[in-house]
Design a protein around this motif. Structure first.
Motif, PDB file in Angstrom:
ATOM      1  N   UNK A 446     -12.464 -29.285  14.482  1.00 46.63           N
ATOM      2  CA  UNK A 446     -11.282 -28.516  14.868  1.00 46.63           C
ATOM      3  C   UNK A 446     -10.963 -27.407  13.877  1.00 46.63           C
ATOM      4  N   UNK A 447     -11.783 -27.256  12.865  1.00 48.69           N
ATOM      5  CA  UNK A 447     -11.506 -26.295  11.793  1.00 48.69           C
ATOM      6  C   UNK A 447     -12.010 -24.906  12.142  1.00 48.69           C
ATOM      7  N   UNK A 448     -11.168 -23.929  11.937  1.00 43.52           N
ATOM      8  CA  UNK A 448     -11.551 -22.528  12.052  1.00 43.52           C
ATOM      9  C   UNK A 448     -11.219 -21.830  10.736  1.00 43.52           C
ATOM     10  N   UNK A 449     -12.147 -21.064  10.168  1.00 44.54           N
ATOM     11  CA  UNK A 449     -11.823 -20.318   8.943  1.00 44.54           C
ATOM     12  C   UNK A 449     -10.632 -19.390   9.182  1.00 44.54           C
ATOM     13  N   UNK A 450      -9.819 -19.210   8.157  1.00 40.44           N
ATOM     14  CA  UNK A 450      -8.621 -18.379   8.294  1.00 40.44           C
ATOM     15  C   UNK A 450      -8.953 -16.944   8.692  1.00 40.44           C
ATOM     16  N   UNK A 451     -10.078 -16.436   8.189  1.00 41.00           N
ATOM     17  CA  UNK A 451     -10.436 -15.060   8.514  1.00 41.00           C
ATOM     18  C   UNK A 451     -10.788 -14.901   9.988  1.00 41.00           C
ATOM     19  N   UNK A 452     -11.198 -15.999  10.641  1.00 40.92           N
ATOM     20  CA  UNK A 452     -11.437 -15.945  12.082  1.00 40.92           C
ATOM     21  C   UNK A 452     -10.131 -16.109  12.854  1.00 40.92           C
ATOM     22  N   UNK A 453      -9.306 -17.006  12.413  1.00 39.20           N
ATOM     23  CA  UNK A 453      -8.077 -17.329  13.130  1.00 39.20           C
ATOM     24  C   UNK A 453      -7.075 -16.175  13.111  1.00 39.20           C
ATOM     25  N   UNK A 454      -6.845 -15.590  11.950  1.00 35.46           N
ATOM     26  CA  UNK A 454      -5.723 -14.660  11.826  1.00 35.46           C
ATOM     27  C   UNK A 454      -6.076 -13.203  12.126  1.00 35.46           C
ATOM     28  N   UNK A 455      -7.304 -12.979  12.546  1.00 38.20           N
ATOM     29  CA  UNK A 455      -7.619 -11.650  13.075  1.00 38.20           C
ATOM     30  C   UNK A 455      -7.238 -11.528  14.550  1.00 38.20           C
ATOM     31  N   UNK A 456      -6.964 -12.649  15.201  1.00 34.50           N
ATOM     32  CA  UNK A 456      -6.653 -12.625  16.633  1.00 34.50           C
ATOM     33  C   UNK A 456      -5.231 -12.145  16.949  1.00 34.50           C
ATOM     34  N   UNK A 457      -4.180 -12.608  16.246  1.00 33.58           N
ATOM     35  CA  UNK A 457      -2.822 -12.169  16.608  1.00 33.58           C
ATOM     36  C   UNK A 457      -2.604 -10.658  16.583  1.00 33.58           C
TER      37      UNK A 457
END
Length: 620
Positions: A446-457
């Motif tokens: 269930x882990x996503x690196x922060x650099x992947x996650x927070x480029x979406x918003x």
């Protein structure tokens, strides 16, 4: 101050050089940091220099590249409203994609090569956008082609990945031939390769020349922007890493063809027949790609056909004479398509590399955050009311309808049908990936690196609010993008208020109908395409088979004939035959070197007799 404009493309180039020359010696995090920082600095510099784009813009010359007789090619860029808007989009979206790639590629060994090519890709695209010279533009044009080849086939150890890279390179080369011919012809006509000068002198050309030039430019644009008939490379381009797919589809390569036509719009707009051809190609490509997307089972191939279809809308906008509508949709599409691709990469990451829709499902329970991000992208793509995609797509349909001729009403009808299909395949993708229960899939983590996650918003927010860029007066807006472009915006066509409301309600109805059809028919269960028609769409109308029969196989046959008869029989035969002849002659001479005195005496006598006979014949 003007010279600072050259730093916008130079910074990504510098990042590519550092990683290319020294990346193997640097820590992994530093490689990614250099790549991200170079593009981010270019984006910041674009914002700082934004006032230079006002009015007719700012032209800056660095040095003279070529100077031979009447040919003078300066390294010159033009920072005007059109190029500035594109530059800001390219650098901003590319920055987020680079940041995402830092997390996506964290387990990849060869990140130095990856980030070198990624930075070089952005540099080449910025060269296309900023160049005020066709030869400099062509340099960037070939640069994005080279980078796409290298990045699509980045994992070249797998044969299919290397083949996809070669296919992209070869198919786009066909379009490049058309552009190259147009470039040479324009130079022969005007004695210059300056885009500004060519646009200014275009009215001097006759209608036939204008039509042929427009068709050549359209051919070049079709190659890079994957439009009919040069579109077969784009679905296979999904072989590369997901950040590469996002960069190609959202910020760089596929928008290059549309930008080329917008940049040379003062020339092509003088040919009504040429504009009609552009509109027809765009409408047909949009419908073709949307029909293919309906049945694809690979999450990235659905998005690839979606990009092809949306770029078709942009081409249609150019064909109806509205550069502002084309650029508006290009910008909003960059936001939500980057969002969809990056979100798809997150899905694949969470699903242990699985991208087959037949094995996905239930992702909403595992990552609600990812579901909401993907939902926003789907709403923008499908044209949900008040989203950026709704306003930009509606603007194209409005401009098309306002042409008020049977031909353009036909393209409007095709585009409206495409809008319905877009809503269907967009919601089908959402349902199959996120709703229902998982189908034969093991979740990696269930882990996503922060650099992947927070480029979406940021992309989601830009997609939702993208309509504010050119909000129509009907919603209290002032069409800021159209006003900013000024004379570059193209034709401004108006319709009555009743017609505008009708088109607006129709677009809303098509969106709702597409969602309802998916919800009522799919019901969270996968229905694979069946029958000949389903297989026909799944295999993209069998265009690859047609190309194989008409182009690839004849070429292979000619190659085999030349290899068998030209290479093996003629060339090898001549070389090997000469060798065998020499060996036979040597063998014959060897028999006379026996070491026996009697053999030498017989040879001497035979030679003397032959000489005497020759002399007697001459005397006679």
């Amino acid at each position: 101050m003007d010279v600072l404009l050259f730093l916008i493309p130079a910074l990504p180039l510098a990042g590519a050089l550092v990683n290319g020359l020294l990346g193997g010696l640097l820590p992994r995090a530093l490689r990614a940091g250099i790549a991200v920082g170079a593009v981010a600095a270019s984006c910041v510099l674009t914002l700082v220099l934004w006032p230079l784009a006002a009015g007719t813009g700012t032209r800056a010359t660095l040095f003279t590249w070529l100077d031979s007789g009447s040919l003078q090619v300066p390294v010159e860029i033009l920072f005007d409203p059109l190029s500035a808007s594109m530059t800001l989009m390219v650098t901003a979206v590319s920055t987020l994609i680079h940041l995402y790639a830092a997390g996506y590629m964290e387990e990849e060994v060869d990140t130095a090569r990856f980030f070198t090519l990624l930075n070089l890709f952005v540099f080449a695209m910025l060269l296309i956008v900023l160049a005020d010279n066709l030869l400099l533009l062509f340099l960037g044009w070939e640069g994005v082609g080279l980078c796409s080849y290298a990045l699509i086939g980045f994992w070249y150890a797998k044969t299919q990945n290397a083949a996809a890279g070669r296919k992209a390179f070869l198919v786009t080369r066909v379009g490049d031939v058309f552009l190259g011919i147009a470039l040479l012809w324009l130079f022969s006509l005007f004695g210059t390769l300056s885009i500004s000068s060519i646009n200014a002198q275009a009215p001097l050309l006759d209608s036939g020349t204008l039509l042929l030039l427009t068709l050549l430019l359209l051919g070049g644009a079709c190659g890079k922007s994957a439009q009919l008939p040069l579109m077969t490379w784009l679905p296979d381009a999904m072989a590369g890493p997901t950040p590469v797919s996002a960069l190609i589809h959202a910020a760089t390569m596929v928008t290059a063809g549309v930008y080329l036509l917008c940049r040379l719009f003062p020339l092509i707009s003088l040919s009504p027949t040429g504009l009609a051809c552009i509109a027809l190609v765009g409408a047909l490509t949009a419908l073709y790609a949307a029909s293919c997307a309906l049945v694809q089972t690979d999450i990235k191939r659905v998005l690839a056909f979606s990009t092809m279809s949306q770029v078709g809308f942009m081409m249609l906008a150019v064909g109806v004479g509205s550069v502002s509508a084309a650029l508006f949709h290009l910008l909003t599409h960059a936001f939500f398509k980057a969002l969809l691709f990056l979100a798809a990469g997150c899905v694949i990451h969470l699903a242990a590399g699985e991208n087959d829709l037949t094995r996905l499902g239930g992702m909403r329970k595992e990552s609600p955050f990812l579901f909401w991000m993907f939902l926003i992208g789907v709403l923008c793509l499908a044209g949900a009311p008040l989203t950026g995609g709704f306003f930009s797509k509606d603007g194209i349909l409005l401009a098309d309808f306002a042409r008020a001729t049977p031909f353009y009403w036909t393209t409007w009808a095709l585009s409206s049908l495409t809008a319905l299909l877009t809503s269907i395949y967009a919601f089908r993708l959402l349902y199959l990936v996120f709703l229902g229960e998982p189908r034969d899939r093991r979740t990696k983590s269930p882990y996503l690196p922060d650099t992947m996650r927070w480029t979406l918003p940021p992309l989601a927010l830009a997609g939702l609010l993208g309509g504010l860029l050119n909000l129509p007066p009907l919603f209290g807006g002032t069409e800021r993008l159209t006003m900013f472009l000024g004379d570059l915006a193209g034709a401004t066509l108006h319709v009555g208020l009743a017609v505008e409301w009708f088109l607006l309600l129709l677009a809303t109805a098509l969106f709702a109908l597409g969602w309802a059809l998916v919800h009522l028919r799919l019901r969270y269960e996968l229905r694979s395409p069946s029958g000949r028609f389903g297989d026909f769409l799944l295999r993209a109308w069998r265009v690859d088979d047609l190309v194989a029969r008409l182009v690839v196989r004849p070429f292979q046959w000619v190659g085999e004939v030349l290899w068998l008869w030209g290479d093996r029989r003629l060339i090898d035969g001549a070389v090997e035959g000469t060798g065998r002849l020499c060996l036979a002659g040597g063998e014959l001479l060897r028999r006379w070197t026996t070491g026996r005195l009697s053999t030498y005496l017989y040879s001497l006598a035979g030679g003397a007799a032959a000489i005497l006979i020759y002399l007697l014949i001459r005397a006679w």
